[in-house]
Write a protein that holds these residues in place. Structure first.
Motif, PDB file in Angstrom:
ATOM      1  N   MET A 167      42.013  24.943 -14.101  1.00 44.57           N
ATOM      2  CA  MET A 167      41.119  25.956 -13.533  1.00 44.57           C
ATOM      3  C   MET A 167      41.211  25.965 -12.014  1.00 44.57           C
ATOM      4  O   MET A 167      41.199  27.032 -11.389  1.00 44.57           O
ATOM      5  CB  MET A 167      39.682  25.691 -13.978  1.00 44.57           C
ATOM      6  CG  MET A 167      39.421  25.957 -15.447  1.00 44.57           C
ATOM      7  SD  MET A 167      37.731  25.546 -15.958  1.00 44.57           S
ATOM      8  CE  MET A 167      36.782  26.672 -14.949  1.00 44.57           C
ATOM      9  N   ASP A 171      42.437  29.083  -9.687  1.00 39.06           N
ATOM     10  CA  ASP A 171      41.610  29.594  -8.594  1.00 39.06           C
ATOM     11  C   ASP A 171      42.426  29.725  -7.310  1.00 39.06           C
ATOM     12  O   ASP A 171      42.309  30.722  -6.586  1.00 39.06           O
ATOM     13  CB  ASP A 171      40.418  28.658  -8.370  1.00 39.06           C
ATOM     14  CG  ASP A 171      39.487  29.164  -7.283  1.00 39.06           C
ATOM     15  OD1 ASP A 171      38.861  30.213  -7.484  1.00 39.06           O
ATOM     16  OD2 ASP A 171      39.397  28.505  -6.227  1.00 39.06           O
ATOM     17  N   LYS A 174      44.761  32.729  -7.709  1.00 38.37           N
ATOM     18  CA  LYS A 174      44.017  33.985  -7.631  1.00 38.37           C
ATOM     19  C   LYS A 174      43.681  34.348  -6.195  1.00 38.37           C
ATOM     20  O   LYS A 174      43.814  35.509  -5.788  1.00 38.37           O
ATOM     21  CB  LYS A 174      42.736  33.877  -8.454  1.00 38.37           C
ATOM     22  CG  LYS A 174      42.950  33.880  -9.953  1.00 38.37           C
ATOM     23  CD  LYS A 174      41.628  33.675 -10.691  1.00 38.37           C
ATOM     24  CE  LYS A 174      41.822  33.638 -12.194  1.00 38.37           C
ATOM     25  NZ  LYS A 174      40.545  33.391 -12.911  1.00 38.37           N
ATOM     26  N   ARG A 175      43.231  33.372  -5.421  1.00 29.43           N
ATOM     27  CA  ARG A 175      42.857  33.655  -4.034  1.00 29.43           C
ATOM     28  C   ARG A 175      44.062  34.115  -3.213  1.00 29.43           C
ATOM     29  O   ARG A 175      43.970  35.068  -2.419  1.00 29.43           O
ATOM     30  CB  ARG A 175      42.208  32.422  -3.399  1.00 29.43           C
ATOM     31  CG  ARG A 175      40.836  32.096  -3.963  1.00 29.43           C
ATOM     32  CD  ARG A 175      40.244  30.822  -3.377  1.00 29.43           C
ATOM     33  NE  ARG A 175      38.987  30.489  -4.023  1.00 29.43           N
ATOM     34  CZ  ARG A 175      37.796  30.939  -3.638  1.00 29.43           C
ATOM     35  NH1 ARG A 175      37.713  31.738  -2.580  1.00 29.43           N
ATOM     36  NH2 ARG A 175      36.698  30.595  -4.282  1.00 29.43           N
ATOM     37  N   SER A 250      31.006  31.902  -6.887  1.00 28.35           N
ATOM     38  CA  SER A 250      32.389  31.785  -7.344  1.00 28.35           C
ATOM     39  C   SER A 250      33.148  33.101  -7.248  1.00 28.35           C
ATOM     40  O   SER A 250      34.380  33.107  -7.300  1.00 28.35           O
ATOM     41  CB  SER A 250      32.423  31.265  -8.791  1.00 28.35           C
ATOM     42  OG  SER A 250      31.752  32.168  -9.660  1.00 28.35           O
ATOM     43  N   GLN A 251      32.439  34.229  -7.134  1.00 26.18           N
ATOM     44  CA  GLN A 251      33.103  35.524  -7.002  1.00 26.18           C
ATOM     45  C   GLN A 251      32.981  36.088  -5.593  1.00 26.18           C
ATOM     46  O   GLN A 251      33.001  37.294  -5.401  1.00 26.18           O
ATOM     47  CB  GLN A 251      32.509  36.505  -8.022  1.00 26.18           C
ATOM     48  CG  GLN A 251      32.809  36.156  -9.462  1.00 26.18           C
ATOM     49  CD  GLN A 251      34.289  36.312  -9.805  1.00 26.18           C
ATOM     50  OE1 GLN A 251      34.842  37.399  -9.693  1.00 26.18           O
ATOM     51  NE2 GLN A 251      34.926  35.236 -10.213  1.00 26.18           N
TER      52      GLN A 251
END
Length: 607
Positions: A167, A171, A174-175, A250-251
């Protein structure tokens, strides 16, 4: 103890401890190298949570033999023009990533330049550099990291589960993918492919599409474009409506010059922009990008480059607060599209037969005892059919309970965003109709926002109009509360509330805001005292005044339980359409829910 020079191997392991905290740190460094090399397609493959294997393959510029040999040496980099550490135009620049990784794992690099016919490979095993060898490879670079932390096994004890490490890797990817929509990404963890992001054009539409791939379709439906510029600082990105929020941050994605960061200044600016728009403890969804001259920001604060320091932090904060506030106000009465979907979902669940309804305490009924449903069998007379026919004979006739408004006027109102008011139910909710939907409005929440915005406008214009009380009202409060109210008497006076201390445990109220009309002075003053004691020390003057305005607006708005006429309801709808931020009340709750006609028809099997 005598001072001695550390060995190069020990130095590399210390550097690895600063840069390589976990497998996700390795992925971050390698993907950033690929982006800096001009890659347009990057594939990341991991196994065992990144401990057994991390492989990053890109189609970037690649390296020739000389550069490849130098790439694993400490402080060797192609990303600095000269020795100016302030002129940073790349994601990496320290030259520590590859040697640090090679000192604690088995590192293999295969690279080929775009104009070359041959590739070369280099292997570094726990700090020991091997010879260059010819290899087979496509243009670009492939980096493999195996047995991470095998040279420092104590570090393995501090890693989390394989799922948690996967995870964290996702992350990171994704960033970086959000900051570079023009690059395609594929992430494979174990035997599954949790992330496949095709390249998108570097346009606002392409960026929003990439954000939707990462943050979900719900964000795209409720996203507002953010843009602004001040003193050479540019801001862009998208932010969610205030009614779209989560219990954690987190978003929230923040970027500076294409670099994902977690910066307290930026987080604080976001919190200030959404201060009176979302509930306490909730966080908005957004992705914002700050671009400025590299010399105006220090990215060398932290070895992992996760923190930055701005030369003109006040200008950055003001730009973020201003641009976010402008976009939120421009959204007007708009509320989250997910509210209607959630309402229809609840309706659908409640309308399901009990045997099909999912198990939930919300739908449970007592089996026996008080409150249990009673069986009822009506006594049907022989003339039941004839008796039931009479009430249906006039079903096509207009009801006497309808609103007294002309059909023409009602038809014209259907073209407004919030439509025409049709009825009020439970003396709390207004039902309105548009051409393609049904609107349910919480009259108290909606009017609360309208009163709040009026008070803020009056405050900006020099003060809120007051009305004197025929008989001053004495409010008994605690000693601390009385002292807090007395200290804020001047601020409260600007808001139309004139009071003064009346003994050790009371205050006397002489004037109230005219906008509130007949209000519960006792409840208002006690609520204000509690708010001031809670927030007074940590809020700036402007924020404290707005918090007081919010409390006053709550007491001065149309209460639930009050019956409204058709004209009053339609007037409320029209004012909501004309008032910024009216899609949510001062506490962050939605003021209305829109149910699309198409979705309603699906509930009844018409579609």
């Amino acid at each position: 103890m005598a001072i001695r020079q550390l060995s190069p191997d020990t130095i590399n392991r210390i550097a690895a401890g600063e840069v390589i905290e976990r497998p996700a740190s390795v992925v971050k460094e390698l993907v950033e190298n690929a982006i800096d090399a001009g890659a347009r397609q990057i594939e990341i493959v991991t196994s065992g949570g990144g401990v057994s294997l991390i492989r990053v393959t890109d189609d970037g510029a690649g390296m020739d033999a000389a550069d490849l040999a130098l790439s694993v040496e400490r402080h060797a980099t192609s990303k600095l023009n000269g020795d100016d550490l302030l002129d940073i135009h790349t994601l990496g620049f320290r030259g520590e990533a590859l040697p640090s990784i090679g000192s604690v794992a088995e590192l293999t690099i295969v690279s080929r330049t775009r104009d070359s016919d041959e590739a070369f490979s280099l292997r570094v095993e726990r700090g020991q550099k091997g010879p260059l060898r010819p290899a087979a490879g496509n243009p670009g670079t492939r980096v493999e990291v195996r047995d991470l932390f095998s040279a420092t096994p104590a570090r393995l004890k501090f890693l989390k589960s394989e799922r948690a490490e996967n995870m964290a890797i996702a992350d990171v990817v994704k960033r970086l993918a959000m900051a570079h929509p023009e690059v395609g990404f594929v992430l494979v963890t174990g035997e599954c492919t949790p992330l496949r992001l095709p390249a998108r054009p570097p346009t606002p539409e392409g960026l929003l599409d990439r954000l939707g791939q990462v943050m979900g379709r719900m964000f795209v439906d409720d996203a507002l474009e953010i843009a602004g510029e001040k003193e050479g600082i540019r801001l862009s990105g998208f932010a969610g409506l205030p009614t779209l929020h989560r219990p954690d941050a987190s978003q929230q994605f923040l970027f500076v010059n294409g670099r994902p960061v977690r910066d307290k200044l930026l987080v604080g600016a976001v919190r200030a922009a959404y201060a009176d728009l979302i509930p306490r403890g909730r966080q908005p969804l957004l992705a914002i990008f700050v671009e400025l001259d590299p010399r105006e920001v220090d990215v060398n604060v932290h070895p992992a480059k996760a923190e930055v320091r701005f030369r003109n932090s006040a200008a950055v904060r003001a730009l973020i607060v201003g641009a976010l506030g402008h976009s939120l106000r421009q959204a007007g009465h708009r509320a989250s599209a997910s509210g209607g979907a959630a309402a229809l979902d609840v309706i659908a669940k409640r309308s399901m037969p009990s045997r099909e309804r999912p198990p939930s305490s919300a739908y449970a009924r007592p089996a026996s005892g008080y409150g249990a449903p009673r069986s009822f069998t009506p006594a049907i007379s022989s003339g039941f059919a004839e008796a039931m026919q009479a009430p249906l004979d006039a079903i096509d006739q207009p009801s006497a309970q309808g609103f007294d408004q002309s059909t023409t006027a009602a038809t014209e109102l259907l073209d407004h965003p919030l439509g025409a008011a049709r009825c009020q139910i439970h003396e709390t909710y207004i039902i309105a109709q548009t051409r393609n939907s049904m609107i349910i409005v919480d009259q108290h929440a909606a009017h609360e926002r309208l009163v709040y915005e009026r008070m803020k406008a009056m405050l900006a214009d020099g003060g809120v109009a007051r009305q004197g009380l025929l008989i001053p009202e004495i409010v008994e409060v605690g000693e601390d509360e009385a002292a807090a109210l007395a200290e804020c008497a001047d601020e409260l006076s600007d808001l139309g509330l004139v009071l003064e201390r009346f003994g050790p445990n009371a205050v006397v109220v002489r004037e109230t805001p005219a906008l509130l009309g007949q209000t519960d002075v006792q409840g208002l003053v006690r609520d204000l005292a509690a708010d001031i004691l809670r927030d007074g020390e940590r809020l700036a003057l402007k924020e404290r005044l707005e918090a007081v305005c919010a409390t006053m607006a709550c007491h001065g708005s149309v209460r639930a339980g009050r019956r409204l006429t058709a004209a009053e309801m339609n007037a409320l709808l029209r004012e909501m359409e004309a008032t910024p931020l009216s899609g949510q009340c001062n506490h962050g709750r939605p003021t209305y829910v829109e149910l699309a006609l198409e979705d309603i028809e699906k509930l009844f099997g018409r579609r």
